[in-house]
Design a protein around this motif. Structure first.
Motif, short mmCIF file in Angstrom:
data_model
loop_
_atom_site.label_atom_id
_atom_site.label_comp_id
_atom_site.label_asym_id
_atom_site.label_seq_id
_atom_site.Cartn_x
_atom_site.Cartn_y
_atom_site.Cartn_z
N THR A 53 0.83 -1.21 0.00
CA THR A 53 0.00 0.00 0.00
C THR A 53 0.87 1.26 0.00
N LEU A 54 1.89 1.24 0.85
CA LEU A 54 2.78 2.41 0.94
C LEU A 54 3.60 2.59 -0.35
N CYS A 55 4.13 1.48 -0.86
CA CYS A 55 4.94 1.57 -2.09
C CYS A 55 4.08 1.97 -3.28
N GLY A 56 2.87 1.41 -3.33
CA GLY A 56 1.97 1.76 -4.42
C GLY A 56 1.65 3.24 -4.44
N GLY A 84 5.01 2.62 -15.14
CA GLY A 84 4.65 2.92 -13.75
C GLY A 84 3.36 2.24 -13.33
N LEU A 85 2.35 2.24 -14.20
CA LEU A 85 1.07 1.59 -13.88
C LEU A 85 1.25 0.08 -13.75
N ALA A 86 2.08 -0.50 -14.61
CA ALA A 86 2.32 -1.95 -14.53
C ALA A 86 2.99 -2.31 -13.21
N LEU A 87 3.96 -1.50 -12.81
CA LEU A 87 4.64 -1.75 -11.55
C LEU A 87 3.68 -1.60 -10.37
N MET A 88 2.81 -0.59 -10.44
CA MET A 88 1.80 -0.41 -9.39
C MET A 88 0.85 -1.60 -9.33
N ALA A 89 0.48 -2.13 -10.50
CA ALA A 89 -0.43 -3.27 -10.55
C ALA A 89 0.20 -4.48 -9.87
N VAL A 90 1.49 -4.71 -10.18
CA VAL A 90 2.18 -5.85 -9.55
C VAL A 90 2.22 -5.68 -8.03
N VAL A 91 2.54 -4.47 -7.58
CA VAL A 91 2.63 -4.20 -6.14
C VAL A 91 1.28 -4.41 -5.46
#
Length: 608
Positions: A53-56, A84-91
């Motif tokens: 949550t924090l990293c996202g 950036g959105l892909a990385l957020m999705a993974v997180v």
């Protein structure tokens, strides 16, 4: 004259004071010891979920800064955005998976813990003396098994995780806020103690109201239980309006305590949200000034803050207030759970039935019973039996008669050690019953009480309750002895007929016959019949008496009866009045004396 039996259960009994909160919490959490590995795994999942949550949230900073970066082309901005959105999705997917696992684990932990608490509570109830059940409403005891334990379960299921999650989120958010801009972090930190102080003040007032709520709920449940159980009595005496009024008073008291508890709990959220909005607005205003100064002001003595950083920080300021708000709200859940836990532990802390003395085990009991100079009172300030002496040789039938409250049932309660005597002694075969183990004592005494009780199960199983090792044929023979076999054969499935609701599909007389069969199955050399035939008609009573002669053969029998015609053949009749034996002798001897027994017998005979 007030009845001289066990003290009546009082629904307005004095409330026990709450115990130390820390001690109660420590004791409650000791039940989690067996689940420590699961809890550790759950907390790892919480850590991963909170971190995601924090990293996202922090990933928004490079995404926003990339979109407003004038040095990048449109294609570069789109590529940066998609990455950036892909990385957020993974997180976030990782966080969702961790949250799912944490939920499954904590459900297993909470239910396993509740299972142990219920088992310990039920095991404790089996060890409590009869006095406890005589002085506490059944509904209130049941409420501790249901409502109080369920509240504990709710706390274990979600509150612990939310507290840990909130703490991790709070620490992580604070760290990232300091990293993003320490000036804005200071602003947030200054406001946060005020929010926490408000939450603590509200939570401090909520505990006593939640304790009152649980106590009142137990009273309501107790009153419902005793009223529903005695519904026939309520109706036959036209007491419906009275019980409605009494219930309304208890219900109103519960409503008042619930309103106070829920109101205090309810205002915490709005108060916390209002303070969060103040914090959010203040952060946004100060942050905008710092971001503007960082971009256009040149040598500003503040740490730099870009637009993406401002967006992330404002989001963090809201997240920073949220765990504080949630932690404050969870305090009310903890207070409610601790109130329920205190009530559960109150039962667990009750004094058990103590098996004092040498705990002798008698190999062969003949049934020579001596009650010598016994004085006893259920309450210290009121004596029930006064220097009472009774003896019974093996195989004798001793009848106890007298007015209601004279102390007849009390004598049998003392022989079975449901209560311990104050003065005097009681011996069996010359051995003081205080020196005999309770298990040995009671397995040598069979009882048939006026109030019948049957368990959910077949007729065969209910009779076998008298001796679990008995064969089916022995059970049937016991039923024949008590004349129960006649109606059992006419049941749809005979001895395999299922009984439910304390034998609600049987008549009162039939239920009593099964209880008598249960005693007949027992090989106990001492038999206590407390108004055993009071619930059957005269014709059935004659059949039972025939079976009783066989049942009482070679057994020492104590009979309590208001129908004096049933005790004519007793070896000795004891007439009690005000806790004293005023007459004793055979039926013929007492009639010749023309005393109290003569008055009782002739008066009842005129009614026959």
């Amino acid at each position: 004259m007030p009845p001289m039996g066990p003290p009546n259960r009082n629904r307005n009994q004095k409330k026990q004071k709450p115990k130390n909160t820390k001690a109660t919490a420590k004791r409650l959490f000791s039940y989690l010891e067996q689940e420590k590995h699961k809890i550790a795994a759950a907390f790892v999942c919480v850590l991963v979920s909170s971190a995601s949550t924090l990293c996202g949230s922090y990933l928004l900073r490079p995404i926003i800064n990339g979109l407003i970066d004038s040095t990048k082309t449109s294609q570069q901005k789109i590529t940066s955005l998609m990455a950036g959105l892909a990385l957020m999705a993974v997180v976030y997917v990782l966080g969702v998976g961790a949250t799912y696992l944490q939920g499954r684990i904590m459900i297993s932990v909470s239910q396993g813990t509740l299972k142990r608490i219920r088992e310990h509570l039920f095991r404790k109830v089996q060890k409590l003396p009869v006095r406890y059940f005589d002085t506490n409403p059944t509904g209130d005891i049941m409420s501790r098994f249901t409502n109080d334990v369920d509240i504990i379960g709710e706390m274990l299921n979600s509150t612990l995780v939310q507290i840990f999650s909130g703490t991790i989120t709070l620490i992580g958010t604070l760290a990232l806020m300091l990293y993003t801009n320490w000036v804005l972090a200071v602003v947030t930190i200054v406001v946060s103690p005020i929010i926490a102080k408000i939450g603590t003040a509200i939570a401090g007032k909520s505990r006593k109201y939640f304790m009152k709520q649980q106590t009142d709920l137990g009273k309501v449940n107790g009153y419902i239980e005793e009223t529903v159980t005695g519904q026939k009595v309520v109706k036959v005496f036209n007491y419906e309006e009275n019980v409605v009024n009494e219930f309304s008073e208890l219900n109103q008291s519960l409503r008042n305590s619930q309103v106070k508890a829920q109101f205090i709990s309810g205002i915490m959220g709005p108060c916390m949200n209002a303070m969060s909005q103040v914090n959010y607005t203040l952060t946004a205003c100060v942050g905008s000034i710092i971001a503007f100064a960082s971009r256009w002001g040149g040598g500003v003595p503040f740490s730099a803050l870009d637009i993406g950083g401002l967006t992330v920080f404002v989001n963090y300021s809201r997240q920073f207030s949220r765990p504080i708000n949630e932690l404050a709200q969870q305090v009310t859940n903890i207070m409610s759970a601790l109130a329920g836990a205190e009530r559960v532990f109150n039962v667990m802390d009750e004094a058990e039935e103590i098996d004092e003395g040498k705990k002798l085990v008698l190999n062969k009991v003949h049934g020579d019973v001596l009650v010598e100079g016994v004085t006893f009172g259920y309450n210290p300030d009121k004596t029930i039996l006064k220097d009472v002496s009774v003896f019974a040789h093996p195989g004798q039938k001793i009848a106890l008669v007298g007015s209601t409250g004279a102390g007849k049932t009390t004598i049998t309660n003392l022989i079975t050690r449901f209560y311990n005597i104050d003065e005097g002694k009681i011996t069996i075969d010359g051995v003081d019953i205080k020196d005999i183990s309770l298990e040995c004592l009671r397995e040598n005494i069979a009882m048939v009480l006026q109030d019948t009780h049957l368990f959910t199960g077949t007729i065969l199983e209910n009779i076998r309750y008298g001796r679990l090792s008995a064969t089916d044929e022995e059970v049937r023979q016991a039923a024949k002895t008590s004349c129960a076999d006649m109606f059992i054969k006419n049941m749809p499935e005979g001895y395999d007929t299922m009984l439910k609701g304390d034998g609600s599909n049987l008549s009162q007389g039939q239920r009593q016959l099964l209880n008598i069969a249960r005693a007949a199955l027992s090989k106990a050399p001492i038999l206590v019949l407390d108004e055993a035939t009071s619930s059957v008609d005269t014709r059935t009573e004659k059949h039972i008496n025939e079976g009783m002669d066989a049942l009482m053969e070679d057994r020492t029998t104590f009979v309590i009866a208001h129908r004096l015609s049933t005790i004519r053949n007793a070896d000795a009749i004891m007439v009690l009045e005000n806790g004293e034996i005023i007459e004793r002798g055979t039926h013929e001897e007492l009639l010749k004396k023309k005393g109290r027994y003569f008055e009782l017998y002739t008066g009842l005979k005129e009614l026959d």
